[in-house]
Design a protein around this motif. Structure first.
Motif, PDB file in Angstrom:
ATOM      1  N   LEU A  20      49.946  40.864  72.816  1.00 44.34           N
ATOM      2  CA  LEU A  20      50.938  41.838  73.255  1.00 44.34           C
ATOM      3  C   LEU A  20      51.712  41.238  74.421  1.00 44.34           C
ATOM      4  O   LEU A  20      51.135  40.539  75.242  1.00 44.34           O
ATOM      5  N   ILE A  29      46.202  50.925  69.975  1.00 43.66           N
ATOM      6  CA  ILE A  29      47.308  51.311  70.852  1.00 43.66           C
ATOM      7  C   ILE A  29      47.408  52.830  70.843  1.00 43.66           C
ATOM      8  O   ILE A  29      47.437  53.457  69.782  1.00 43.66           O
ATOM      9  N   MET A  78      52.269  45.924  65.643  1.00 43.81           N
ATOM     10  CA  MET A  78      51.209  45.040  66.133  1.00 43.81           C
ATOM     11  C   MET A  78      50.081  44.884  65.117  1.00 43.81           C
ATOM     12  O   MET A  78      49.192  44.053  65.292  1.00 43.81           O
ATOM     13  N   GLY A  83      51.240  49.390  78.511  1.00 48.43           N
ATOM     14  CA  GLY A  83      52.161  48.411  77.953  1.00 48.43           C
ATOM     15  C   GLY A  83      53.558  48.867  78.306  1.00 48.43           C
ATOM     16  O   GLY A  83      53.899  50.000  78.043  1.00 48.43           O
ATOM     17  N   MET A 119      57.611  47.807  74.635  1.00 45.45           N
ATOM     18  CA  MET A 119      56.994  47.390  73.386  1.00 45.45           C
ATOM     19  C   MET A 119      57.933  46.448  72.633  1.00 45.45           C
ATOM     20  O   MET A 119      58.088  46.553  71.432  1.00 45.45           O
TER      21      MET A 119
END
Ligand SMILES: Nc1nc2c(ncn2[C@@H]2O[C@H](COP(=O)(O)OP(=O)(O)O)[C@@H](O)[C@H]2O)c(=O)[nH]1
Ligand SMILES: [Mg+2]
Ligand SMILES: [Zn+2]
Length: 305
Positions: A80, A91, A117, A232, A235
């Motif tokens: 990531l 996630i 992902m 995160g 993205m």
């Protein structure tokens, strides 16, 4: 004091040229045994970066001084960006139901970029204290149709929080993501004692600059589970190939995989294709179509924090 044995470990923290590595045994992590490591200067490591979340083999283990050398890197499953973390298993897309108001197009974009992902994606709805029970049930039902079992939370409901925590303890490596002001930091502070990241009310978000980049760290939730201690941020760009898009929508891939729906052409985009057999009667179809159209021309950026 240097033992004659190599061990597998997990990088839980990184600072400058140092890595904090926890020993893994039988797929469990012994977080009590942590070693401060540097990377072996060797040909194997030329041009190789090691990130938090990476599994490594350590050598020259000095039990007394808790030092070792990273000898090699185990093949990672994913990486990531921003923050750079390897081998994420789950996630959690975090969105608030109010303050800021739920924005379906934004939820869609976060879900899609998380799906990209290739890991398990879940949706968490925060601030449910700000809506009625009826509205909460309505939203759970809505996202059920999107293919997600939404987890609903509010600061005052400890039971739901505990259930969520138990769920996280089952997952290997979780990370939160989502728009600004939805309560990600609040949640992380509850999960990770002593983390004390700063939270701020929505109104001051705009004035405040973006979070300065801080080194990420893995926090252990159980012997086989950990969580990334900061959300995160971005993205990344939603630069998704047209071929890939149908695989990112549960409403579509479930029809294809589970129900065996077959279109005339294998690379059907399910838009205006000849001989398309997809049932398009689902809420997100409009978003899907838009994404197909835009990925034909350009890519769109989404902002998280
Ligand atoms: N009403 C309500 N407010 C919340 C809840 N969780 C967080 N907040 C508030 O939402 C604001 C933003 O939270 P923060 O954790 O900084 O959001 P982040 O930007 O996603 O990290 C803070 O003022 C929190 O107190 C909740 O469950 N209910
Ligand atoms: Mg925050
Ligand atoms: Zn089709």
């Amino acid at each position: 004091m240097i033992i004659d044995k190599k061990l597998k470990g997990l990088v839980i923290k990184k600072f400058n040229e140092f890595f904090l590595v926890a020993i893994m045994q039988h797929e469990n992590f012994e977080f009590k045994k942590k070693f401060l490591c540097k990377i072996r200067k060797s040909v194997n490591f030329r041009n190789q970066f090691v990130f938090v979340g990476d599994e490594v083999i350590i050598d020259q283990i000095d039990l007394k001084n808790k030092r070792a050398i990273i000898e090699s890197l185990v093949k990672r499953t994913n990486l990531l960006e921003r923050p750079s973390v390897a081998n994420i298993s789950n996630i959690y897309v975090i969105c608030s139901v109010e303050e800021p108001k739920l924005n379906l197009s934004q939820v869609n974009k976060f879900l899609i970029s998380a799906e990209q992902m290739g890991v398990e994606v879940s949706l968490v709805l925060t601030k449910c204290d700000l809506i009625t029970e009826q509205k909460r049930i309505f939203l759970i039902d809505k996202f059920q149709k999107w293919g997600y079992q939404a987890i609903t939370l509010d600061l005052n409901n400890l039971d739901n929080f505990k259930k969520f925590l138990d769920l996280l303890k089952e997952k290997k490596c979780s990370i939160f993501t989502g728009p600004s002001g939805v309560g990600k930091t609040t949640l992380l502070n509850r999960i990770i004692p002593n983390l004390n990241n700063t939270t701020s009310p929505v109104s001051s978000k705009i004035k405040r600059g973006k979070n300065t980049t801080r080194n990420v760290e893995l926090f252990s939730l159980s012997s086989k589970s950990f969580i990334v201690d900061s959300p995160g941020f971005n993205m990344q760009a939603l630069e998704i190939g047209i071929r890939e898009l149908p695989n990112l929508y549960p409403e579509i891939y479930q029809q294809v995989v589970n129900q065996g729906v077959k279109c005339k052409f294998r690379n059907c985009t399910h838009v205006d294709d000849d001989g398309c057999n997809l049932n398009k009667d689902f809420e997100r179809y409009g978003f899907y179509k838009e994404m197909i159209e835009s990925s034909k021309s350009h890519c769109c950026l989404i902002q998280g924090d």
